[in-house]
Design an enzyme around this catalytic site. Structure first.
Site, mmCIF file in Angstrom:
data_model
loop_
_atom_site.group_PDB
_atom_site.id
_atom_site.type_symbol
_atom_site.label_atom_id
_atom_site.label_comp_id
_atom_site.label_asym_id
_atom_site.label_seq_id
_atom_site.Cartn_x
_atom_site.Cartn_y
_atom_site.Cartn_z
ATOM 1 N N LYS A 1 0.836 -1.203 0.000
ATOM 2 C CA LYS A 1 0.000 0.000 0.000
ATOM 3 C C LYS A 1 0.871 1.252 0.000
ATOM 4 O O LYS A 1 2.067 1.173 0.310
ATOM 5 C CB LYS A 1 -0.918 -0.028 1.218
ATOM 6 N N TYR B 1 16.787 30.935 4.508
ATOM 7 C CA TYR B 1 15.656 31.727 4.979
ATOM 8 C C TYR B 1 15.760 32.043 6.459
ATOM 9 O O TYR B 1 16.246 31.227 7.247
ATOM 10 C CB TYR B 1 14.347 30.962 4.738
HETATM 11 C C1 LIG Z 1 -0.133 -1.680 6.878
HETATM 12 C C2 LIG Z 1 -0.718 -2.898 7.419
HETATM 13 C C3 LIG Z 1 0.097 -3.996 7.754
HETATM 14 C C4 LIG Z 1 1.595 -3.963 7.741
HETATM 15 O O1 LIG Z 1 2.077 -3.387 8.926
HETATM 16 P P1 LIG Z 1 3.670 -3.243 9.196
HETATM 17 O O2 LIG Z 1 3.765 -2.750 10.582
HETATM 18 O O3 LIG Z 1 4.164 -2.255 8.207
HETATM 19 O O4 LIG Z 1 4.251 -4.569 8.999
HETATM 20 C C5 LIG Z 1 -0.541 -5.159 8.144
HETATM 21 N N1 LIG Z 1 -1.891 -5.231 8.206
HETATM 22 C C6 LIG Z 1 -2.690 -4.191 7.917
HETATM 23 C C7 LIG Z 1 -4.153 -4.335 8.016
HETATM 24 C C8 LIG Z 1 -2.136 -2.987 7.520
HETATM 25 O O5 LIG Z 1 -2.921 -1.951 7.232
#
Ligand SMILES: *Cc1c(COP(=O)(O)O)cnc(C)c1O
Length: 816
Positions: free
Chosen positions: A486, A712
């Site tokens: 994702k 800045y």
């Molecule tokens: C993002 C996510 C993960 C992965 O989590 P990490 O801590 O990055 O390993 C697992 N399950 C769900 C539902 C997520 O949204």
């Protein structure tokens, strides 16, 4: 790797195998352990190695379809029975070593073997360079020095070779004996011995003794004088030693004098003489002296030695991936040209899947050990097997030999190529630059490399897979894995990451929104994909693209069932999310009955998995709470499974869950941040590899004096004369302005602190103590600082830093 025609009976004898096959009298002329190599063909003997996470046996059917018909295996896969020749052994890695040992003994010429704590590859490559005018050398390619690399290197020998140069590296006891047996060196070189003992050895003595086993059968061992080490040498070993002036007792005494980029070595041996080498770095000097000793052992005269050593050059130890013009990717292998390394470079080229088009720019090839005609026949075959789109040949010989090769562009000299160079001729392709040193391909590289001051995030896909395998090694063998890609693969790039994970047989991919899933499908990813936040408006698209929704509420389920009914779906996979305490998405206990009644006897959908998400799996102080979440998950999921009479995949662990609650791995785990190199704690992170390096270049360097300000709001005031560099990366690229205070980048391996406030598109850094110039490369993050360092300093988590890298930063992917 190339081998001479070897008959079935020899393979059986060498590997002590039981032969089960169709044609007992076939011949093989190639050995492979990589199912993906396009060089696998009907003459290939494939060794199905069993690694911790990968088993070569899995690929046998696929390879049979590609025409491979000889396999060394521990067992014959059912589907492949009767379809090929099988050499059944107890241990395929040992069989590969035994085969190499047998093969090596077919040849009788001097073999140099190099070992030591550092400098093995450089000494090996330099020896190859220094001795190549007089010998046809077989050497281990790159740093192939391991239990697998050494046998593969040895299998490259052929009848024209008359000198071998191999390196051997070990990580624990009882390994060197096997390597000695395979290489059977006649001349040994010990580059140096580090002071510490490594993990894998009980003591420093044990480590040294193990290394020295390589010299069991050598006529001579070359090393820097060291009595402690010499006392540990195998009994029969004779030595030829050197030392610096002032130390006594060595056969050769050396006095180095450093001067402006060069070092003058006064050599005291029989007749004193002088050699100049183009380095001043101590380790380079030590490596060069070891090479000089080998030349002395070979009785070279002083004049030849000094001529050759004067032209030594630094060596890139790995293939370099560069960002090319017109969206090309350039693989720079422009310091050697021999048949073995061409094979490796072409395999490497094939693995970089960034572009479809592949161009190879290739010079004349030297030291192949073949007749010219035979060599170029083999080169043709290689280029054909690897589906090279276009070949640019540079040199008198290659232009003649490949004149009628399809899509071949001949140039007699590098100068001729440079004179006719047109940048528009290169677009969206991967270009392999492979040339002998004398062809000066670095001048071609200058034209092909993208010199815009671009900031790129380099992503190491080999490291990604290393991290995946690390987590797999902590799981039970049957636990499935979901790779979370994702948010653009946590900022690292979606398609390439997903593709690499799919290639390594990840079971599921997880995306946040349906459009991320659609993009992956459009790019050709076929792995099952779960959409974690499916918008109801996108259900139709999801179905069209075979994306599987997370179902988290009654409303959502009803909406999906409506569509499922309309489209008359059957058993469409869905994933039920339970809210056991995160309080984000998911069913709670009081909704389970309604959920059950909606799903009961419903054939439009099928519950593929039931899952939940832990809210504090990384934090030991909440372990009671986490256990409570796991208990609820167990209870609720069991209730669903019993009521619905189903047996879905259950999963609850994310990265830190795998580390802290492995007992709750159920049937699958969902790995996110760990894939990208960030572990649950420092200890775990050490075992992972960094996958991303944010790189840019210096735009301008200025000197400012005391009392002048930078940036800045005049936030930085110089109190003395300093030198600052401006680099084109700022908070719009995702480097938080809050990093200004403690921030730094690395230039030439040194820390350059941020001066003043980070701007939108630029920042200024202090390079007073760094010898650098405009155009030099800058590491904004990667090893130092790491994403974790930045996150800590600005009071956030690595997730936010990674996903915050702006889309305008180009991602460049490579494999090692
Ligand atoms: C993002 C996510 C993960 C992965 O989590 P990490 O801590 O990055 O390993 C697992 N399950 C769900 C539902 C997520 O949204």
């Amino acid at each position: 790797m190339y081998v001479l025609g070897i008959k079935t009976e020899n393979i059986t004898t060498a590997t002590k195998a039981v032969f089960k096959g169709l044609q007992p009298d076939t011949e093989i002329d190639n050995v492979s352990i990589d199912s993906r190599s396009l060089q696998n063909n009907s003459g290939t003997l494939f060794f199905a190695l069993q690694g911790q996470n990968k088993d070569g046996h899995v690929f046998i059917s696929e390879l049979i379809n590609k025409g491979v018909s000889n396999f060394v295996v521990t067992n014959i896969p059912k589907a492949a029975e009767g379809k090929a020749n099988f050499f059944v052994v107890d241990d395929t890695q040992k069989a590969l070593q035994d085969f190499a040992t047998y093969y090596r003994q077919l040849f009788n010429f001097p073999f140099i073997a190099v070992t030591g704590s550092n400098g093995k590859t450089i000494v090996k490559e330099w020896l190859n360079y220094l001795l190549s005018p007089d010998y046809d050398i077989i050497r281990s390619p790159k740093s192939y020095n391991s239990q697998i690399g050494v046998p593969l290197s040895v299998i490259g020998i052929n009848q024209k070779h008359n000198l071998g140069v191999f390196e051997a590296g070990i990580s624990t006891i009882n390994e060197m004996e096997k390597l000695e047996n395979i290489i059977r060196p006649t001349i040994g070189v010990l580059t140096n011995i580090g002071t510490a003992h490594d993990e894998g050895f009980a003591s420093r003595e044990e480590k040294i003794t193990e290394k020295l086993k390589l010299f069991k059968n050598t006529d001579v061992v070359i090393l820097q004088k060291n009595e402690a080490v010499e006392n540990l040498l195998p009994e029969k070993a004779k030595t030829f030693t050197w030392n610096y002036e002032g130390e006594s007792g060595a056969d050769v005494t050396i006095t180095p004098k450093k001067e402006k980029g060069n070092t003058l070595l006064q050599v005291n041996y029989k007749q004193p003489f002088e050699v100049t080498i183009p380095f001043t770095d101590d380790t380079f000097i030590e490596n060069a002296i070891n090479c000089l000793m080998v030349l002395l052992h070979f009785n070279y005269d002083a004049k030849t030695i000094s001529q050759r050593l004067a032209t030594l050059y630094p060596i890139e130890l790995r293939l370099q991936i560069k960002n090319g013009i017109n969206n090309c990717t350039v693989i720079d292998d422009s310091y050697s040209s021999d048949y073995q390394s061409l094979k490796i470079a072409l395999d490497f080229l094939e693995q970089q899947k960034t572009h479809q088009k592949k161009t190879v720019i290739l010079s004349d090839i030297f030291q192949s050990g073949f007749d010219t005609d035979e060599l170029y026949l083999k080169v043709r075959q290689l280029l054909t097997d690897n589906n090279i789109t276009r070949v640019i040949g540079i040199g008198e010989t290659i232009t003649k030999q490949l004149a009628d090769f399809p899509n071949f562009y001949p140039y007699k000299t590098t100068q001729e190529f440079l004179a006719q160079f047109n940048p528009n001729g290169y677009q969206d392709e991967t270009i392999l630059l492979k040339g002998a040193r004398s062809f000066r391909f670095e001048e071609i590289l200058v034209l092909l490399e993208d010199k815009t001051h671009e900031t790129v995030l380099e992503i190491n896909l080999t490291a990604l897979i290393h991290n995946l395998n690390f987590y797999r090694s902590r799981l039970k063998p049957n636990t499935k894995t979901m790779g979370m890609v994702k948010a653009f693969g946590y900022g690292s790039g979606s398609y390439e990451i997903a593709k690499a994970l799919s290639h390594h047989k990840i079971d599921y991919l997880g995306v946040a929104f349906s459009d991320e899933g659609v993009a992956l499908r459009n790019a050709g990813i076929n792995t099952a994909i779960i959409v974690m936040n499916p918008e109801m408006s996108a259900f139709s698209a999801m179905i069209a693209y075979k994306l599987e929704p997370e179902i988290y509420s009654i409303n959502e389920l009803q909406a999906f069932l409506n569509i499922a009914r309309k489209k008359n779906l059957s058993e469409y996979p869905i994933h039920i999310k339970l809210d056991t305490g995160m309080h984000r998405l998911g069913f709670e206990e009081n909704q389970l009955e309604e959920l059950i009644s909606l799903l009961h006897n419903n054939n439009f959908v099928s519950v593929k998995s039931i899952f939940s998400h832990l809210s504090a799996s990384d934090d030991g102080q909440f372990s009671d709470f986490t256990h409570h979440q796991i208990d609820l998950f167990e209870k609720w999921s069991t209730r669903l499974m019993e009521a619905l009479q189903i047996n879905p995949i259950r999963h609850i662990l994310n990265t830190s869950g795998i580390y802290n609650y492995p007992e709750a791995q159920y049937d699958m785990v969902r790995i996110g941040i760990g894939l990208y190199g960030v572990g649950n704690d420092a200890e775990e992170t050490k075992r992972l590899e960094k996958i991303g390096t944010l790189k840019t270049t210096i735009l301008q360097i200025k000197e400012i004096t005391a009392g002048e300000s930078v940036g800045y709001s005049r936030n930085f005031m110089a109190t003395e004369k300093i030198k600052i560099a401006t680099i084109p990366v700022g908070y719009a690229d995702g480097i938080a302005r809050a990093w200004s205070k403690q921030g730094y980048v690395s230039i030439k391996g040194k820390k350059a602190p941020v001066t003043g406030n980070i701007c939108m598109d630029m920042m200024m850094v202090d390079v007073t103590n760094i010898d650098c110039k405009e155009g030099d490369s800058v590491e904004v993050f990667g090893k130092n600082p790491s994403v974790i360092d930045i996150a800590k300093a600005i009071n956030t988590i690595p997730y936010e830093v990674l996903t915050g890298i702006s889309q305008r930063v180009k991602r460049v992917f490579y494999k090692e």
